[in-house]
Enzyme design. Structure first.
Site, PDB file in Angstrom:
ATOM      1  N   LYS A 406      60.161 -42.077  11.238  1.00 36.30           N
ATOM      2  CA  LYS A 406      60.417 -42.501   9.861  1.00 36.30           C
ATOM      3  C   LYS A 406      61.628 -41.740   9.321  1.00 36.30           C
ATOM      4  CE  LYS A 406      57.889 -42.961   5.483  1.00 36.30           C
ATOM      5  NZ  LYS A 406      56.611 -42.622   4.803  1.00 36.30           N
ATOM      6  N   HIS A 408      62.675 -41.899   6.070  1.00 36.63           N
ATOM      7  CA  HIS A 408      62.604 -41.708   4.624  1.00 36.63           C
ATOM      8  C   HIS A 408      61.278 -41.025   4.289  1.00 36.63           C
ATOM      9  CE1 HIS A 408      60.533 -45.517   5.409  1.00 36.63           C
ATOM     10  NE2 HIS A 408      59.791 -45.251   4.342  1.00 36.63           N
TER      11      HIS A 408
END
Length: 519
Positions: A406, A408
Protein backbone atom coordinates in the site's frame (compact mmCIF):
# COMPACT_ATOMS: atom_id res chain seq x y z
CA UNK A 1 6.39 -25.96 24.35
CA UNK A 2 6.91 -29.42 22.84
CA UNK A 3 4.80 -32.04 21.08
CA UNK A 4 3.79 -34.28 23.94
CA UNK A 5 3.90 -38.03 23.45
CA UNK A 6 5.74 -38.58 20.17
CA UNK A 7 8.12 -41.53 20.01
CA UNK A 8 11.69 -40.65 19.17
CA UNK A 9 13.01 -42.05 15.93
CA UNK A 10 16.43 -43.58 16.54
CA UNK A 11 19.12 -42.33 14.19
CA UNK A 12 22.54 -43.80 13.59
CA UNK A 13 25.73 -41.84 14.31
CA UNK A 14 28.68 -44.05 13.50
CA UNK A 15 31.78 -43.73 15.64
CA UNK A 16 33.99 -45.28 12.96
CA UNK A 17 36.75 -42.87 11.96
CA UNK A 18 37.46 -42.36 8.30
CA UNK A 19 40.42 -40.95 6.39
CA UNK A 20 41.43 -37.31 6.81
CA UNK A 21 42.80 -36.36 3.39
CA UNK A 22 41.86 -32.74 2.75
CA UNK A 23 44.10 -31.83 -0.17
CA UNK A 24 41.00 -31.16 -2.30
CA UNK A 25 39.81 -28.62 0.26
CA UNK A 26 42.80 -26.32 -0.07
CA UNK A 27 40.71 -23.62 -1.76
CA UNK A 28 37.62 -24.09 0.39
CA UNK A 29 36.50 -21.84 3.20
CA UNK A 30 37.18 -22.55 6.85
CA UNK A 31 33.66 -23.74 7.66
CA UNK A 32 33.60 -25.99 4.58
CA UNK A 33 36.80 -27.60 5.85
CA UNK A 34 35.35 -27.87 9.35
CA UNK A 35 32.17 -29.60 8.12
CA UNK A 36 34.10 -31.97 5.86
CA UNK A 37 36.41 -33.07 8.66
CA UNK A 38 33.50 -33.41 11.10
CA UNK A 39 31.86 -35.90 8.73
CA UNK A 40 35.12 -37.67 7.89
CA UNK A 41 36.15 -38.45 11.49
CA UNK A 42 32.65 -38.25 13.04
CA UNK A 43 33.72 -35.80 15.72
CA UNK A 44 32.71 -32.37 17.02
CA UNK A 45 35.53 -32.26 19.60
CA UNK A 46 37.72 -29.15 19.65
CA UNK A 47 40.89 -29.60 21.72
CA UNK A 48 41.96 -26.47 23.57
CA UNK A 49 45.68 -25.65 23.65
CA UNK A 50 46.11 -23.57 26.82
CA UNK A 51 49.74 -23.82 27.99
CA UNK A 52 49.37 -21.65 31.07
CA UNK A 53 52.36 -21.60 33.35
CA UNK A 54 50.70 -23.66 36.08
CA UNK A 55 50.58 -26.70 33.80
CA UNK A 56 54.13 -26.41 32.45
CA UNK A 57 57.15 -28.25 33.78
CA UNK A 58 59.41 -26.10 31.61
CA UNK A 59 57.99 -22.61 32.10
CA UNK A 60 59.19 -21.19 28.78
CA UNK A 61 58.09 -20.88 25.17
CA UNK A 62 59.78 -24.20 24.37
CA UNK A 63 57.91 -25.75 27.31
CA UNK A 64 54.64 -24.38 25.93
CA UNK A 65 55.44 -25.87 22.54
CA UNK A 66 56.27 -29.26 24.08
CA UNK A 67 52.99 -29.13 26.03
CA UNK A 68 51.03 -28.55 22.81
CA UNK A 69 52.94 -31.18 20.84
CA UNK A 70 52.11 -33.78 23.47
CA UNK A 71 48.38 -32.97 23.23
CA UNK A 72 48.35 -32.87 19.43
CA UNK A 73 50.18 -36.20 19.12
CA UNK A 74 47.68 -37.76 21.51
CA UNK A 75 44.48 -36.37 19.98
CA UNK A 76 45.01 -35.74 16.24
CA UNK A 77 42.84 -38.69 15.25
CA UNK A 78 39.73 -37.44 17.12
CA UNK A 79 40.16 -33.65 17.11
CA UNK A 80 37.85 -31.85 14.73
CA UNK A 81 39.80 -28.66 15.47
CA UNK A 82 42.39 -27.16 17.80
CA UNK A 83 41.82 -23.93 19.71
CA UNK A 84 45.09 -22.33 20.86
CA UNK A 85 44.56 -19.50 23.34
CA UNK A 86 46.71 -16.60 22.12
CA UNK A 87 47.23 -15.12 25.58
CA UNK A 88 49.22 -18.07 26.91
CA UNK A 89 51.62 -17.83 23.96
CA UNK A 90 51.85 -14.03 23.96
CA UNK A 91 52.93 -14.21 27.61
CA UNK A 92 56.26 -15.68 26.40
CA UNK A 93 56.92 -12.83 23.95
CA UNK A 94 58.30 -13.38 20.47
CA UNK A 95 59.36 -16.95 21.24
CA UNK A 96 55.83 -17.73 22.38
CA UNK A 97 54.36 -16.32 19.18
CA UNK A 98 56.78 -18.45 17.17
CA UNK A 99 55.64 -21.50 19.13
CA UNK A 100 52.05 -20.67 18.32
CA UNK A 101 52.76 -21.06 14.59
CA UNK A 102 54.37 -24.48 14.90
CA UNK A 103 53.37 -28.12 14.57
CA UNK A 104 49.57 -28.33 14.12
CA UNK A 105 48.81 -30.68 11.15
CA UNK A 106 47.60 -28.76 8.10
CA UNK A 107 44.50 -30.91 7.65
CA UNK A 108 43.11 -29.98 11.08
CA UNK A 109 41.19 -26.66 11.37
CA UNK A 110 42.56 -24.10 13.85
CA UNK A 111 40.55 -21.56 15.84
CA UNK A 112 42.77 -18.82 17.26
CA UNK A 113 41.13 -17.84 20.54
CA UNK A 114 42.13 -14.16 20.70
CA UNK A 115 38.82 -12.26 21.11
CA UNK A 116 40.11 -9.30 19.10
CA UNK A 117 37.86 -6.26 18.80
CA UNK A 118 38.60 -2.86 17.28
CA UNK A 119 37.87 -0.83 14.15
CA UNK A 120 39.57 0.60 11.10
CA UNK A 121 43.29 0.11 10.59
CA UNK A 122 43.67 -1.39 14.07
CA UNK A 123 41.16 -4.14 13.31
CA UNK A 124 42.83 -4.72 9.96
CA UNK A 125 46.20 -5.05 11.70
CA UNK A 126 44.74 -7.62 14.11
CA UNK A 127 43.34 -9.55 11.12
CA UNK A 128 46.70 -9.43 9.29
CA UNK A 129 48.53 -10.59 12.41
CA UNK A 130 46.19 -13.55 12.86
CA UNK A 131 45.69 -14.64 9.26
CA UNK A 132 48.92 -13.59 7.53
CA UNK A 133 51.61 -13.59 10.20
CA UNK A 134 50.35 -16.49 12.35
CA UNK A 135 48.58 -18.34 9.55
CA UNK A 136 45.41 -18.88 11.57
CA UNK A 137 42.38 -20.16 9.67
CA UNK A 138 39.84 -18.60 12.02
CA UNK A 139 39.73 -16.32 15.03
CA UNK A 140 37.36 -15.36 17.83
CA UNK A 141 36.41 -11.67 17.82
CA UNK A 142 34.42 -9.30 20.00
CA UNK A 143 31.96 -7.40 17.79
CA UNK A 144 30.88 -4.96 20.50
CA UNK A 145 31.56 -2.05 18.11
CA UNK A 146 29.39 -3.59 15.41
CA UNK A 147 29.98 -4.19 11.72
CA UNK A 148 33.07 -1.93 11.70
CA UNK A 149 34.83 -4.49 13.90
CA UNK A 150 33.80 -7.50 11.86
CA UNK A 151 34.43 -6.20 8.33
CA UNK A 152 38.25 -6.48 8.26
CA UNK A 153 38.14 -10.06 9.52
CA UNK A 154 35.71 -11.35 6.88
CA UNK A 155 37.29 -9.82 3.78
CA UNK A 156 38.95 -13.12 2.93
CA UNK A 157 36.17 -15.71 2.45
CA UNK A 158 38.62 -18.55 3.10
CA UNK A 159 39.15 -17.36 6.72
CA UNK A 160 36.56 -17.75 9.45
CA UNK A 161 35.51 -15.72 12.48
CA UNK A 162 33.60 -16.74 15.58
CA UNK A 163 31.74 -13.73 16.98
CA UNK A 164 31.28 -13.58 20.76
CA UNK A 165 27.53 -13.89 21.31
CA UNK A 166 26.66 -15.33 24.75
CA UNK A 167 29.80 -16.28 26.63
CA UNK A 168 30.16 -19.02 29.23
CA UNK A 169 31.25 -16.91 32.22
CA UNK A 170 28.70 -16.38 35.02
CA UNK A 171 28.57 -12.57 34.69
CA UNK A 172 27.89 -12.66 30.93
CA UNK A 173 24.20 -12.04 31.63
CA UNK A 174 24.99 -8.59 33.06
CA UNK A 175 25.15 -7.22 29.52
CA UNK A 176 24.54 -10.00 27.02
CA UNK A 177 21.09 -11.01 28.36
CA UNK A 178 19.69 -7.48 28.65
CA UNK A 179 16.53 -6.87 26.63
CA UNK A 180 16.63 -4.48 23.71
CA UNK A 181 14.43 -1.40 24.09
CA UNK A 182 10.97 -1.97 22.61
CA UNK A 183 11.71 -5.65 21.95
CA UNK A 184 11.54 -9.06 23.60
CA UNK A 185 14.98 -9.96 22.20
CA UNK A 186 18.14 -10.08 24.29
CA UNK A 187 21.37 -8.40 23.22
CA UNK A 188 22.93 -11.77 22.40
CA UNK A 189 20.00 -12.64 20.09
CA UNK A 190 20.58 -9.41 18.21
CA UNK A 191 24.26 -10.31 17.87
CA UNK A 192 23.29 -13.75 16.52
CA UNK A 193 20.89 -12.21 14.01
CA UNK A 194 23.55 -9.71 12.87
CA UNK A 195 26.09 -12.53 12.50
CA UNK A 196 23.64 -14.44 10.31
CA UNK A 197 23.50 -11.35 8.09
CA UNK A 198 27.29 -10.96 8.03
CA UNK A 199 27.63 -14.55 6.84
CA UNK A 200 27.37 -13.80 3.12
CA UNK A 201 30.52 -15.80 2.33
CA UNK A 202 29.95 -18.68 4.77
CA UNK A 203 32.78 -17.47 7.00
CA UNK A 204 31.02 -16.33 10.19
CA UNK A 205 30.20 -18.37 13.31
CA UNK A 206 29.23 -17.64 16.92
CA UNK A 207 30.60 -18.25 20.39
CA UNK A 208 27.77 -19.32 22.72
CA UNK A 209 28.53 -20.88 26.06
CA UNK A 210 27.31 -24.42 26.73
CA UNK A 211 26.65 -23.26 30.30
CA UNK A 212 23.37 -21.65 29.18
CA UNK A 213 21.34 -24.12 27.11
CA UNK A 214 18.41 -21.71 26.75
CA UNK A 215 20.66 -19.02 25.29
CA UNK A 216 22.20 -21.64 23.01
CA UNK A 217 18.74 -22.63 21.78
CA UNK A 218 17.75 -19.00 21.18
CA UNK A 219 21.00 -18.20 19.39
CA UNK A 220 20.53 -21.26 17.17
CA UNK A 221 17.00 -20.06 16.32
CA UNK A 222 18.32 -16.59 15.42
CA UNK A 223 21.21 -17.98 13.36
CA UNK A 224 20.19 -21.43 12.04
CA UNK A 225 22.97 -21.62 9.48
CA UNK A 226 26.01 -20.75 11.59
CA UNK A 227 28.59 -22.93 13.32
CA UNK A 228 28.65 -22.35 17.08
CA UNK A 229 31.73 -22.67 19.27
CA UNK A 230 30.26 -23.74 22.62
CA UNK A 231 32.76 -23.56 25.52
CA UNK A 232 31.79 -24.56 29.04
CA UNK A 233 31.65 -28.38 29.01
CA UNK A 234 33.80 -29.94 31.70
CA UNK A 235 35.37 -27.62 34.28
CA UNK A 236 32.68 -24.92 33.87
CA UNK A 237 29.85 -27.39 34.39
CA UNK A 238 27.97 -27.19 31.08
CA UNK A 239 25.46 -29.97 30.33
CA UNK A 240 26.61 -31.79 27.19
CA UNK A 241 23.23 -33.38 26.42
CA UNK A 242 21.41 -30.06 26.84
CA UNK A 243 24.00 -28.24 24.74
CA UNK A 244 23.68 -30.69 21.84
CA UNK A 245 19.89 -30.65 21.99
CA UNK A 246 19.93 -26.85 21.86
CA UNK A 247 22.85 -26.09 19.57
CA UNK A 248 23.13 -28.70 16.82
CA UNK A 249 21.96 -27.62 13.40
CA UNK A 250 19.43 -29.45 11.23
CA UNK A 251 22.18 -31.78 9.94
CA UNK A 252 23.40 -32.81 13.38
CA UNK A 253 26.51 -30.63 12.93
CA UNK A 254 27.16 -26.92 13.48
CA UNK A 255 28.42 -27.28 17.06
CA UNK A 256 32.11 -27.18 17.97
CA UNK A 257 32.68 -28.40 21.55
CA UNK A 258 36.00 -27.21 23.02
CA UNK A 259 37.64 -29.13 25.87
CA UNK A 260 40.89 -27.89 27.40
CA UNK A 261 41.72 -28.89 30.99
CA UNK A 262 39.61 -32.06 30.77
CA UNK A 263 42.13 -33.40 28.25
CA UNK A 264 45.39 -31.62 29.07
CA UNK A 265 45.19 -32.42 32.80
CA UNK A 266 44.22 -36.07 32.26
CA UNK A 267 46.71 -38.85 32.99
CA UNK A 268 46.02 -40.22 29.51
CA UNK A 269 45.07 -37.32 27.19
CA UNK A 270 44.43 -39.68 24.27
CA UNK A 271 41.93 -41.74 26.25
CA UNK A 272 40.31 -38.59 27.65
CA UNK A 273 39.91 -37.12 24.15
CA UNK A 274 38.35 -40.33 22.83
CA UNK A 275 35.95 -40.40 25.80
CA UNK A 276 34.90 -36.79 25.20
CA UNK A 277 34.47 -37.53 21.48
CA UNK A 278 32.31 -40.55 22.27
CA UNK A 279 30.24 -38.68 24.86
CA UNK A 280 29.61 -35.86 22.38
CA UNK A 281 28.48 -38.39 19.80
CA UNK A 282 26.17 -40.05 22.33
CA UNK A 283 24.66 -36.65 23.05
CA UNK A 284 24.26 -36.06 19.29
CA UNK A 285 22.46 -39.38 18.96
CA UNK A 286 20.20 -38.57 21.89
CA UNK A 287 19.41 -35.13 20.47
CA UNK A 288 18.57 -36.60 17.07
CA UNK A 289 16.39 -39.28 18.64
CA UNK A 290 14.54 -36.75 20.80
CA UNK A 291 13.73 -34.43 17.90
CA UNK A 292 13.34 -36.67 14.86
CA UNK A 293 9.72 -37.58 15.53
CA UNK A 294 8.59 -34.24 16.93
CA UNK A 295 7.33 -33.22 13.50
CA UNK A 296 4.32 -35.39 14.17
CA UNK A 297 3.10 -37.74 16.88
CA UNK A 298 3.16 -41.46 16.15
CA UNK A 299 -0.23 -42.93 15.41
CA UNK A 300 -0.73 -44.70 18.72
CA UNK A 301 0.02 -41.46 20.56
CA UNK A 302 -2.83 -39.51 18.94
CA UNK A 303 -4.40 -37.06 21.38
CA UNK A 304 -8.21 -36.86 21.72
CA UNK A 305 -8.36 -33.39 20.14
CA UNK A 306 -6.55 -34.78 17.07
CA UNK A 307 -9.18 -37.47 16.60
CA UNK A 308 -11.82 -34.78 17.05
CA UNK A 309 -10.12 -32.69 14.39
CA UNK A 310 -10.26 -35.55 11.87
CA UNK A 311 -13.95 -36.09 12.70
CA UNK A 312 -14.54 -32.38 12.22
CA UNK A 313 -12.61 -32.24 8.92
CA UNK A 314 -14.64 -35.17 7.58
CA UNK A 315 -17.93 -33.57 8.67
CA UNK A 316 -17.00 -30.36 6.81
CA UNK A 317 -15.94 -32.29 3.69
CA UNK A 318 -12.46 -30.80 4.17
CA UNK A 319 -10.97 -34.29 4.39
CA UNK A 320 -12.23 -36.76 1.81
CA UNK A 321 -11.25 -40.31 0.88
CA UNK A 322 -11.34 -41.74 -2.64
CA UNK A 323 -9.03 -41.25 -5.62
CA UNK A 324 -7.72 -37.75 -6.31
CA UNK A 325 -5.22 -36.43 -8.85
CA UNK A 326 -2.97 -33.93 -7.12
CA UNK A 327 -1.20 -30.98 -8.73
CA UNK A 328 1.97 -33.08 -8.66
CA UNK A 329 0.22 -35.73 -10.78
CA UNK A 330 0.16 -38.27 -7.95
CA UNK A 331 -2.97 -40.32 -7.36
CA UNK A 332 -3.84 -39.82 -3.72
CA UNK A 333 -6.36 -41.84 -1.67
CA UNK A 334 -7.27 -38.72 0.30
CA UNK A 335 -7.70 -34.99 -0.26
CA UNK A 336 -7.59 -32.07 2.18
CA UNK A 337 -9.03 -28.64 1.37
CA UNK A 338 -8.95 -26.27 4.36
CA UNK A 339 -10.78 -23.63 2.33
CA UNK A 340 -14.02 -25.52 3.09
CA UNK A 341 -13.87 -24.46 6.75
CA UNK A 342 -16.19 -21.66 5.72
CA UNK A 343 -18.57 -20.79 8.56
CA UNK A 344 -18.16 -18.83 11.75
CA UNK A 345 -18.60 -21.97 13.82
CA UNK A 346 -16.05 -23.86 11.71
CA UNK A 347 -13.50 -21.06 12.07
CA UNK A 348 -14.02 -20.92 15.84
CA UNK A 349 -13.48 -24.68 16.16
CA UNK A 350 -10.47 -24.55 13.86
CA UNK A 351 -8.89 -21.88 16.05
CA UNK A 352 -9.31 -24.14 19.07
CA UNK A 353 -7.56 -27.05 17.34
CA UNK A 354 -4.63 -24.88 16.29
CA UNK A 355 -4.36 -23.33 19.75
CA UNK A 356 -4.28 -26.77 21.38
CA UNK A 357 -1.50 -27.90 19.05
CA UNK A 358 0.47 -24.78 19.98
CA UNK A 359 -0.05 -25.32 23.70
CA UNK A 360 0.91 -28.99 23.39
CA UNK A 361 4.12 -27.97 21.62
CA UNK A 362 5.27 -26.33 24.87
CA UNK A 363 8.66 -24.63 24.83
CA UNK A 364 9.25 -25.75 21.26
CA UNK A 365 7.30 -22.67 20.15
CA UNK A 366 8.49 -19.42 21.74
CA UNK A 367 6.70 -16.40 20.25
CA UNK A 368 4.81 -13.19 21.01
CA UNK A 369 3.21 -12.46 17.61
CA UNK A 370 1.00 -14.60 15.36
CA UNK A 371 1.35 -13.95 11.62
CA UNK A 372 -1.27 -15.06 9.08
CA UNK A 373 0.02 -14.92 5.48
CA UNK A 374 -2.46 -13.81 2.84
CA UNK A 375 -4.92 -15.14 2.04
CA UNK A 376 -5.89 -18.32 3.92
CA UNK A 377 -3.61 -17.49 6.81
CA UNK A 378 -5.37 -14.22 7.61
CA UNK A 379 -8.53 -15.67 9.21
CA UNK A 380 -6.50 -18.56 10.65
CA UNK A 381 -4.09 -16.22 12.39
CA UNK A 382 -6.91 -14.11 13.79
CA UNK A 383 -8.76 -17.19 15.05
CA UNK A 384 -5.64 -18.58 16.69
CA UNK A 385 -4.77 -15.30 18.44
CA UNK A 386 -8.36 -15.00 19.68
CA UNK A 387 -8.46 -18.59 20.98
CA UNK A 388 -5.08 -18.35 22.71
CA UNK A 389 -6.52 -15.42 24.67
CA UNK A 390 -10.06 -16.73 25.29
CA UNK A 391 -9.13 -20.35 25.89
CA UNK A 392 -5.64 -20.20 27.33
CA UNK A 393 -5.19 -16.72 28.80
CA UNK A 394 -2.31 -15.85 26.47
CA UNK A 395 -2.72 -12.40 24.90
CA UNK A 396 -0.37 -12.51 21.91
CA UNK A 397 -0.16 -9.93 19.16
CA UNK A 398 -1.37 -10.54 15.63
CA UNK A 399 -0.42 -9.35 12.15
CA UNK A 400 -0.94 -10.28 8.50
CA UNK A 401 0.18 -9.08 5.07
CA UNK A 402 -1.32 -7.55 1.97
CA UNK A 403 -0.63 -9.12 -1.39
CA UNK A 404 0.31 -5.71 -2.80
CA UNK A 405 2.18 -2.98 -0.96
CA UNK A 406 0.00 0.00 0.00
CA UNK A 407 1.44 3.39 -1.01
CA UNK A 408 -0.95 5.56 1.01
CA UNK A 409 -2.23 5.73 4.57
CA UNK A 410 0.01 3.68 6.86
CA UNK A 411 1.57 2.03 3.78
CA UNK A 412 3.63 -1.15 3.67
CA UNK A 413 2.83 -4.83 3.35
CA UNK A 414 2.19 -5.76 6.99
CA UNK A 415 -0.97 -4.88 8.88
CA UNK A 416 -1.38 -5.16 12.65
CA UNK A 417 1.28 -5.51 15.32
CA UNK A 418 4.78 -4.16 14.76
CA UNK A 419 6.99 -7.25 14.41
CA UNK A 420 10.42 -5.63 14.65
CA UNK A 421 12.58 -7.43 17.18
CA UNK A 422 9.81 -9.90 18.06
CA UNK A 423 9.52 -13.67 17.73
CA UNK A 424 6.79 -14.46 15.23
CA UNK A 425 4.77 -17.67 14.69
CA UNK A 426 3.48 -18.28 11.15
CA UNK A 427 0.03 -19.88 10.90
CA UNK A 428 -1.11 -21.50 7.63
CA UNK A 429 -3.21 -24.44 6.43
CA UNK A 430 -0.68 -26.79 4.79
CA UNK A 431 2.85 -26.70 3.40
CA UNK A 432 2.84 -28.08 -0.13
CA UNK A 433 6.04 -26.77 -1.71
CA UNK A 434 7.03 -24.29 0.97
CA UNK A 435 6.71 -21.29 -1.38
CA UNK A 436 4.25 -19.38 0.83
CA UNK A 437 6.39 -19.97 3.92
CA UNK A 438 9.52 -18.72 2.15
CA UNK A 439 7.65 -15.58 1.08
CA UNK A 440 6.47 -15.09 4.66
CA UNK A 441 10.02 -15.57 5.97
CA UNK A 442 11.33 -12.92 3.55
CA UNK A 443 8.65 -10.44 4.62
CA UNK A 444 9.17 -11.02 8.32
CA UNK A 445 12.97 -10.85 8.27
CA UNK A 446 12.82 -7.71 6.11
CA UNK A 447 10.63 -6.18 8.82
CA UNK A 448 13.16 -7.08 11.52
CA UNK A 449 11.20 -10.00 12.98
CA UNK A 450 12.65 -13.31 14.21
CA UNK A 451 10.62 -16.21 12.75
CA UNK A 452 9.98 -18.65 15.59
CA UNK A 453 8.02 -21.50 13.96
CA UNK A 454 5.13 -22.57 11.77
CA UNK A 455 1.79 -24.21 12.66
CA UNK A 456 -0.31 -25.96 10.02
CA UNK A 457 -3.43 -28.11 9.99
CA UNK A 458 -2.06 -31.18 8.18
CA UNK A 459 1.38 -32.54 7.45
CA UNK A 460 1.05 -34.87 4.45
CA UNK A 461 4.57 -36.22 5.15
CA UNK A 462 5.35 -36.60 1.43
CA UNK A 463 8.62 -36.25 -0.43
CA UNK A 464 8.60 -33.32 -2.79
CA UNK A 465 10.67 -31.24 -5.13
CA UNK A 466 13.07 -34.03 -5.99
CA UNK A 467 14.15 -34.28 -2.36
CA UNK A 468 14.06 -37.16 0.07
CA UNK A 469 12.66 -34.69 2.61
CA UNK A 470 9.06 -33.58 2.89
CA UNK A 471 8.09 -29.95 2.36
CA UNK A 472 7.79 -29.60 6.14
CA UNK A 473 11.23 -31.10 6.74
CA UNK A 474 12.73 -28.85 4.05
CA UNK A 475 11.33 -25.76 5.79
CA UNK A 476 12.69 -26.95 9.15
CA UNK A 477 16.11 -27.62 7.67
CA UNK A 478 16.33 -24.45 5.58
CA UNK A 479 15.24 -22.02 8.28
CA UNK A 480 16.08 -23.89 11.49
CA UNK A 481 12.59 -23.43 12.92
CA UNK A 482 10.05 -26.02 14.13
CA UNK A 483 6.92 -26.88 12.17
CA UNK A 484 3.99 -28.18 14.23
CA UNK A 485 0.87 -29.72 12.71
CA UNK A 486 -2.55 -30.35 14.23
CA UNK A 487 -2.48 -33.79 12.60
CA UNK A 488 -0.34 -35.67 10.11
CA UNK A 489 -0.66 -38.69 7.88
CA UNK A 490 0.12 -41.13 10.70
CA UNK A 491 -2.89 -39.78 12.61
CA UNK A 492 -5.12 -40.38 9.61
CA UNK A 493 -3.79 -43.94 9.36
CA UNK A 494 -4.45 -44.44 13.07
CA UNK A 495 -7.98 -43.08 12.66
CA UNK A 496 -8.65 -45.56 9.87
CA UNK A 497 -7.21 -48.42 11.94
CA UNK A 498 -9.60 -47.62 14.77
CA UNK A 499 -12.44 -47.36 12.27
CA UNK A 500 -11.62 -50.81 10.93
CA UNK A 501 -11.65 -49.90 7.24
CA UNK A 502 -8.91 -52.25 5.98
CA UNK A 503 -9.22 -51.38 2.28
CA UNK A 504 -8.87 -47.65 2.85
CA UNK A 505 -6.11 -48.17 5.40
CA UNK A 506 -4.22 -50.30 2.88
CA UNK A 507 -4.53 -47.56 0.25
CA UNK A 508 -3.20 -44.95 2.68
CA UNK A 509 -0.37 -47.27 3.75
CA UNK A 510 0.66 -48.02 0.18
CA UNK A 511 0.59 -44.32 -0.70
CA UNK A 512 2.72 -43.50 2.35
CA UNK A 513 5.18 -46.30 1.52
CA UNK A 514 5.57 -44.97 -2.03
CA UNK A 515 5.77 -41.23 -1.41
CA UNK A 516 6.13 -40.73 2.31
CA UNK A 517 8.97 -39.74 4.60
CA UNK A 518 9.75 -40.99 8.07
CA UNK A 519 8.44 -38.80 10.89
Amino acid sequence: MAVGSSKAKQSQLSNKRQGTAFASLAGSGFFDKLAARARAIDSLLCVGLDPHVGQLTDKSASGALAFCKRLIDATADVALAYKPNAAFFEAFGAEGMAALKDYIPAEIPIVLDAKRGDIGTTAQAYADAAFTELGAESITINAYMGTDTVAPFIKDPSRGVFVLCKTSNPSSKEVQSLRLAGSNLAVFEQVAALAQGWNTANNVGLVVGATDADALRRARAAAPGLWILAPGIGAQGGDLDAACAAGLDANGLGLLVPISRGISAAKDPAAAAREFRDNINKARTAAAAASADQVCEQAEGMAPYQKDFIDFALSQNVLRFGSFTLKSGRQSPYFFNAGLFSTGQALAKLGRFYAQAIVDAGDKLDFTVVFGPAYKGIPLGAAVAHTLYEGHGSDVEYTYNRKEKKDHGEGGLLVGADVKGKRVLIVDDVITAGTAIREAMDMLTAAGAVPAGVVIALDRMEKGGGSELSAVQQVEKEFGIPVVSVVCLTHIASYLTAGQDPALLQAITEYRDKYGVQA
